[in-house]
Enzyme design. Structure first.
Site, PDB file in Angstrom:
ATOM      1  N   HIS A  60       0.807  -1.223   0.000  1.00  0.00           N
ATOM      2  CA  HIS A  60       0.000   0.000   0.000  1.00  0.00           C
ATOM      3  C   HIS A  60       0.838   1.270   0.000  1.00  0.00           C
ATOM      4  O   HIS A  60       1.844   1.341   0.704  1.00  0.00           O
ATOM      5  CB  HIS A  60      -0.911   0.032   1.244  1.00  0.00           C
ATOM      6  N   PRO A  61       0.354   2.289  -0.757  1.00  0.00           N
ATOM      7  CA  PRO A  61       1.014   3.593  -0.652  1.00  0.00           C
ATOM      8  C   PRO A  61       0.635   4.210   0.694  1.00  0.00           C
ATOM      9  O   PRO A  61      -0.353   3.801   1.307  1.00  0.00           O
ATOM     10  CB  PRO A  61       0.399   4.389  -1.802  1.00  0.00           C
ATOM     11  N   GLU A  86      -9.964   4.653  -4.089  1.00  0.00           N
ATOM     12  CA  GLU A  86     -10.425   4.516  -2.706  1.00  0.00           C
ATOM     13  C   GLU A  86     -10.116   5.761  -1.874  1.00  0.00           C
ATOM     14  O   GLU A  86     -10.661   5.950  -0.799  1.00  0.00           O
ATOM     15  CB  GLU A  86      -9.779   3.265  -2.077  1.00  0.00           C
ATOM     16  N   PHE A 117       0.493   3.131   7.830  1.00  0.00           N
ATOM     17  CA  PHE A 117      -0.852   3.268   8.404  1.00  0.00           C
ATOM     18  C   PHE A 117      -1.881   2.834   7.366  1.00  0.00           C
ATOM     19  O   PHE A 117      -1.933   3.380   6.266  1.00  0.00           O
ATOM     20  CB  PHE A 117      -1.108   4.721   8.814  1.00  0.00           C
ATOM     21  N   ILE A 119      -5.897   2.107   6.361  1.00  0.00           N
ATOM     22  CA  ILE A 119      -7.274   2.408   6.726  1.00  0.00           C
ATOM     23  C   ILE A 119      -8.163   2.228   5.504  1.00  0.00           C
ATOM     24  O   ILE A 119      -7.739   2.505   4.375  1.00  0.00           O
ATOM     25  CB  ILE A 119      -7.380   3.840   7.302  1.00  0.00           C
ATOM     26  N   ALA A 121     -10.300   3.639   3.354  1.00  0.00           N
ATOM     27  CA  ALA A 121     -10.448   5.086   3.187  1.00  0.00           C
ATOM     28  C   ALA A 121     -11.689   5.502   2.407  1.00  0.00           C
ATOM     29  O   ALA A 121     -12.066   6.675   2.438  1.00  0.00           O
ATOM     30  CB  ALA A 121      -9.201   5.649   2.496  1.00  0.00           C
TER      31      ALA A 121
END
Lengths: 176, 176
Positions: A60-61, A86, A117, A119, A121
């Site tokens: 993930h970025p 997203e 982190f 999430i 989003a």
């Protein structure tokens, strides 16, 4: 529905753990999207080991960062496109100062926990995401690790839905 | 007691996470062994991240295996000596067939979880350890990860006790 054919790279674009993708191919074919989600949850929570979770997280970025600037990602163009989609709400509600603050907290988070982190989003504004990051920063590492895995599962489910839709429409998913 | 001086390598021999060892040096000096254990627990469970846990796990030989045959260990000779001492009961109660079975289950465990089976072995027989391995093998990866971290903490506490004793006796601990 039974005729939909998935490859390892399709599932890897949903969740960047090699073991997850391989196990999904083994579990296929799926009679429905719901069946695929049941299999995905079982594989993710019961079969993928903790190193596989970390592997998926690295795909993930950083949130608030354009996926295109995330050079370390081993995943496909599809993964980047989905990741950007997203974050539409987050990017639309971001200001320079909130993006700066998000970037700083992302660094603190990564320093404490050793991974980015994560999430779910979709539909969340940048201030909401920032507040959640600060709240979760207080967790102890193992607790946060489990929360991140739960967020990854939500992202995976959304991407599986997109994958099923795209496959049903007969388009090639992973060659964006 | 306040005059005992510890170095990073002393703590690293107790628990093979660099962050753990560095944080212990920062938290020192300790007024007593009990104070050191309180600090060690806080550091291990609240500050060392999941990658640090995995790092510490890799410092251990496979249970039932001689530490000297564990070439990947980055730790000191003291670590190996302690590890051997902690397995005294296990080694005394082992037969060729139980050792063979233990070795096979260790492989299965490592394949499922991605790290070595970790158990506070002091005073435990090989059949006991084997039964525990089989029981824990059924756990899902995150649950087992937390159990292993708890076992690591027990091992760390025992080694901290040995460290305090050795330091109090004025001997050099880490040059075995």
């Amino acid at each position: 529905m039974e005729s939909l054919v998935f490859e390892e790279k399709d599932f890897f674009a949903c969740c960047g753990s090699v073991r997850f993708a391989k196990e999904m191919v083994s579990a296929a074919p799926f009679a429905s999207y719901d069946d695929a989600v049941v299999a995905a949850r079982d594989i993710w929570f019961n079969k993928v080991d903790v190193k596989g979770w970390l592997e998926a997280f690295t795909a993930h970025p950083q949130i608030g960062e354009s996926p295109s600037s995330h050079h370390k990602s081993p995943t496909s163009a599809q993964f980047s496109l989905w990741s950007k989609g997203e974050q539409t709400t987050a990017l639309a509600t971001a200001t320079d100062s909130t993006l700066q603050e998000l970037s700083e907290w992302n660094s603190r988070y990564r320093q404490k926990f050793g991974f980015v982190f994560l999430i779910f989003a979709s539909g969340r504004s940048t201030p909401e995401i920032l507040a959640e990051l600060k709240r979760r920063y207080e967790n102890r590492p193992l607790v946060e690790f489990e929360i991140a895995a739960g967020e990854q599962m939500k992202i995976t489910e959304l991407r599986l839905a997109k994958l099923f839709t795209a496959k049903a429409e007969g388009s090639s998913v992973t060659n964006a």
